[in-house]
Structure formats: structure tokens, C-alpha cells
Design a protein around this motif. Structure first.
Motif, PDB file in Angstrom:
ATOM      1  N   THR A  54     -16.787 -22.819  -2.632  1.00 27.16           N
ATOM      2  CA  THR A  54     -17.300 -23.881  -3.508  1.00 27.16           C
ATOM      3  C   THR A  54     -16.692 -23.792  -4.903  1.00 27.16           C
ATOM      4  O   THR A  54     -16.357 -24.816  -5.501  1.00 27.16           O
ATOM      5  CB  THR A  54     -18.840 -23.801  -3.593  1.00 27.16           C
ATOM      6  N   LEU A  55     -16.535 -22.586  -5.406  1.00 25.52           N
ATOM      7  CA  LEU A  55     -15.965 -22.403  -6.742  1.00 25.52           C
ATOM      8  C   LEU A  55     -14.433 -22.466  -6.734  1.00 25.52           C
ATOM      9  O   LEU A  55     -13.803 -22.415  -7.786  1.00 25.52           O
ATOM     10  CB  LEU A  55     -16.410 -21.062  -7.335  1.00 25.52           C
ATOM     11  N   GLY A  56     -13.848 -22.571  -5.549  1.00 22.61           N
ATOM     12  CA  GLY A  56     -12.395 -22.638  -5.446  1.00 22.61           C
ATOM     13  C   GLY A  56     -11.704 -21.307  -5.691  1.00 22.61           C
ATOM     14  O   GLY A  56     -10.526 -21.279  -6.058  1.00 22.61           O
ATOM     15  N   LEU A  57     -12.421 -20.219  -5.484  1.00 20.19           N
ATOM     16  CA  LEU A  57     -11.842 -18.893  -5.665  1.00 20.19           C
ATOM     17  C   LEU A  57     -11.221 -18.415  -4.350  1.00 20.19           C
ATOM     18  O   LEU A  57     -11.851 -18.468  -3.296  1.00 20.19           O
ATOM     19  CB  LEU A  57     -12.900 -17.889  -6.121  1.00 20.19           C
ATOM     20  N   LYS A  58      -9.981 -17.967  -4.431  1.00 25.21           N
ATOM     21  CA  LYS A  58      -9.318 -17.425  -3.249  1.00 25.21           C
ATOM     22  C   LYS A  58      -9.916 -16.063  -2.942  1.00 25.21           C
ATOM     23  O   LYS A  58     -10.257 -15.304  -3.846  1.00 25.21           O
ATOM     24  CB  LYS A  58      -7.824 -17.264  -3.508  1.00 25.21           C
ATOM     25  N   TYR A  59     -10.010 -15.783  -1.651  1.00 28.00           N
ATOM     26  CA  TYR A  59     -10.470 -14.447  -1.271  1.00 28.00           C
ATOM     27  C   TYR A  59      -9.726 -13.978  -0.037  1.00 28.00           C
ATOM     28  O   TYR A  59      -9.181 -14.770   0.720  1.00 28.00           O
ATOM     29  CB  TYR A  59     -11.983 -14.393  -1.064  1.00 28.00           C
ATOM     30  N   GLU A  60      -9.682 -12.676   0.094  1.00 25.86           N
ATOM     31  CA  GLU A  60      -9.036 -12.061   1.253  1.00 25.86           C
ATOM     32  C   GLU A  60     -10.003 -11.084   1.882  1.00 25.86           C
ATOM     33  O   GLU A  60     -10.650 -10.296   1.191  1.00 25.86           O
ATOM     34  CB  GLU A  60      -7.756 -11.340   0.830  1.00 25.86           C
ATOM     35  N   LEU A  61     -10.101 -11.152   3.200  1.00 22.47           N
ATOM     36  CA  LEU A  61     -10.923 -10.211   3.938  1.00 22.47           C
ATOM     37  C   LEU A  61     -10.083  -8.960   4.190  1.00 22.47           C
ATOM     38  O   LEU A  61      -8.965  -9.051   4.696  1.00 22.47           O
ATOM     39  CB  LEU A  61     -11.376 -10.823   5.270  1.00 22.47           C
ATOM     40  N   VAL A  62     -10.630  -7.816   3.816  1.00 23.35           N
ATOM     41  CA  VAL A  62      -9.894  -6.553   3.909  1.00 23.35           C
ATOM     42  C   VAL A  62     -10.656  -5.599   4.822  1.00 23.35           C
ATOM     43  O   VAL A  62     -11.813  -5.278   4.559  1.00 23.35           O
ATOM     44  CB  VAL A  62      -9.719  -5.912   2.507  1.00 23.35           C
ATOM     45  N   ARG A  63      -9.994  -5.171   5.884  1.00 23.85           N
ATOM     46  CA  ARG A  63     -10.614  -4.194   6.781  1.00 23.85           C
ATOM     47  C   ARG A  63     -10.635  -2.824   6.094  1.00 23.85           C
ATOM     48  O   ARG A  63      -9.677  -2.454   5.405  1.00 23.85           O
ATOM     49  CB  ARG A  63      -9.837  -4.101   8.095  1.00 23.85           C
ATOM     50  N   PRO A  64     -11.700  -2.064   6.284  1.00 28.33           N
ATOM     51  CA  PRO A  64     -11.775  -0.743   5.660  1.00 28.33           C
ATOM     52  C   PRO A  64     -10.580   0.140   6.011  1.00 28.33           C
ATOM     53  O   PRO A  64     -10.087   0.889   5.166  1.00 28.33           O
ATOM     54  CB  PRO A  64     -13.068  -0.143   6.221  1.00 28.33           C
ATOM     55  N   GLN A  65     -10.084   0.018   7.239  1.00 26.90           N
ATOM     56  CA  GLN A  65      -8.949   0.834   7.662  1.00 26.90           C
ATOM     57  C   GLN A  65      -7.709   0.550   6.817  1.00 26.90           C
ATOM     58  O   GLN A  65      -6.907   1.447   6.574  1.00 26.90           O
ATOM     59  CB  GLN A  65      -8.624   0.572   9.145  1.00 26.90           C
ATOM     60  N   GLU A  66      -7.541  -0.703   6.385  1.00 28.17           N
ATOM     61  CA  GLU A  66      -6.369  -1.085   5.586  1.00 28.17           C
ATOM     62  C   GLU A  66      -6.368  -0.389   4.229  1.00 28.17           C
ATOM     63  O   GLU A  66      -5.392   0.262   3.859  1.00 28.17           O
ATOM     64  CB  GLU A  66      -6.351  -2.598   5.340  1.00 28.17           C
ATOM     65  N   TRP A  67      -7.452  -0.582   3.476  1.00 32.62           N
ATOM     66  CA  TRP A  67      -7.444  -0.028   2.123  1.00 32.62           C
ATOM     67  C   TRP A  67      -7.538   1.495   2.145  1.00 32.62           C
ATOM     68  O   TRP A  67      -6.950   2.161   1.299  1.00 32.62           O
ATOM     69  CB  TRP A  67      -8.492  -0.682   1.227  1.00 32.62           C
ATOM     70  N   LYS A  68      -8.253   2.053   3.111  1.00 31.56           N
ATOM     71  CA  LYS A  68      -8.358   3.507   3.184  1.00 31.56           C
ATOM     72  C   LYS A  68      -7.007   4.129   3.517  1.00 31.56           C
ATOM     73  O   LYS A  68      -6.622   5.150   2.943  1.00 31.56           O
ATOM     74  CB  LYS A  68      -9.412   3.919   4.201  1.00 31.56           C
ATOM     75  N   LYS A  69      -6.271   3.516   4.441  1.00 31.73           N
ATOM     76  CA  LYS A  69      -4.943   4.012   4.794  1.00 31.73           C
ATOM     77  C   LYS A  69      -4.013   3.964   3.582  1.00 31.73           C
ATOM     78  O   LYS A  69      -3.237   4.887   3.340  1.00 31.73           O
ATOM     79  CB  LYS A  69      -4.365   3.185   5.942  1.00 31.73           C
ATOM     80  N   HIS A  70      -4.100   2.884   2.811  1.00 30.97           N
ATOM     81  CA  HIS A  70      -3.272   2.713   1.621  1.00 30.97           C
ATOM     82  C   HIS A  70      -3.435   3.890   0.657  1.00 30.97           C
ATOM     83  O   HIS A  70      -2.481   4.313   0.008  1.00 30.97           O
ATOM     84  CB  HIS A  70      -3.637   1.395   0.933  1.00 30.97           C
ATOM     85  N   PHE A  71      -4.647   4.421   0.571  1.00 25.10           N
ATOM     86  CA  PHE A  71      -4.935   5.518  -0.356  1.00 25.10           C
ATOM     87  C   PHE A  71      -4.974   6.884   0.323  1.00 25.10           C
ATOM     88  O   PHE A  71      -5.317   7.884  -0.295  1.00 25.10           O
ATOM     89  CB  PHE A  71      -6.252   5.258  -1.091  1.00 25.10           C
ATOM     90  N   GLY A  72      -4.631   6.930   1.603  1.00 22.29           N
ATOM     91  CA  GLY A  72      -4.592   8.201   2.313  1.00 22.29           C
ATOM     92  C   GLY A  72      -5.954   8.788   2.612  1.00 22.29           C
ATOM     93  O   GLY A  72      -6.089  10.005   2.747  1.00 22.29           O
TER      94      GLY A  72
END
Length: 124
Positions: A54-72
């Protein structure tokens, strides 16, 4: 903890004219979680998505495995995310009223940092 829809909406309105991407963690129900709590969680998750749309804000759904892997980060130990978040941002305000680390704040920071890193890499 009760979800403050009015507070959340007011916070998001302040960003409605900016070029940001909101990160939403795409999580699923876990064994032994109550039906009522999972229904409420899903209802709030959908409400957040509706407000962002409604506010026109873009969002991305992020799986926990994705961001956790990124940070080891390995496994589900919440302390790991707090240690990593504080390593990356020592001034992060992530202590609760009783002085303990709030893993939700740490996770939110790391999701935002993951998206920042991802978009910087894609646009460099």
C-alpha cells in the motif's frame, strides 16, 4: 509480545518517499508451535506485506539460510547472530530491559546488512 500495528505503520510511513528495500524474513512454522500463535504470526506477516504494498515500499523475502550463510552462521544458535551483528556494528543497540541481548534485533540488523551487501554487489 503484542504486535504494535499502529507504531509499525507510523514507522513505515516515514520511509514511503525513500528508495529503500525492506527485508522480511521468510520463516515457516516449527514443530511444537501452537496453532493459534502460528495463525497470528501468519496474519501479522500478511498485514506487513499489505502495508508495504500500500505504501509502495519494495520488499524482499529472505530465507534464514540465505542471510546466515552470507555471514558464516551455522545452526540455530541465536547467540551467533548477536556476536556477528556486534562484530559488524559495535554500537548496535541490542540489549533488552533486563540487559540481555535481543536476538530479534540482531537478526533484523543482519538481514538488512545482507540485503545491503547483496545489492551493492549486484550494482557494482
Amino acid at each position: 509480545m503484542k504486535f504494535d500495528k499502529e507504531g509499525y505503520l507510523n514507522c513505515l510511513k516515514t520511509y514511503s518517499t525513500t528508495n529503500i528495500i525492506v527485508g522480511l524474513e521468510l520463516v515457516h512454522s516449527m514443530p511444537n508451535q501452537g496453532v493459534r500463535s502460528m495463525f497470528t504470526f501468519g496474519e501479522n506477516f500478511g498485514w506487513i506485506q499489505g502495508v508495504l504494498d500500500t505504501l509502495g515500499l519494495k520488499y524482499e523475502l529472505v530465507r534464514p539460510q540465505e542471510w546466515k550463510k552470507h555471514f558464516g552462521l551455522i545452526g540455530s544458535d541465536k547467540k551467533q547472530s548477536c556476536v556477528k551483528a556486534l562484530e559488524l556494528e559495535p554500537m548496535l543497540q541490542c540489549k533488552g530491559k533486563r540487559g540481555g541481548l535481543q536476538d530479534g534485533i540482531c537478526d533484523a540488523y543482519l538481514i538488512a546488512r545482507y540485503l545491503k551487501d547483496k545489492y551493492e554487489k549486484e550494482h557494482s
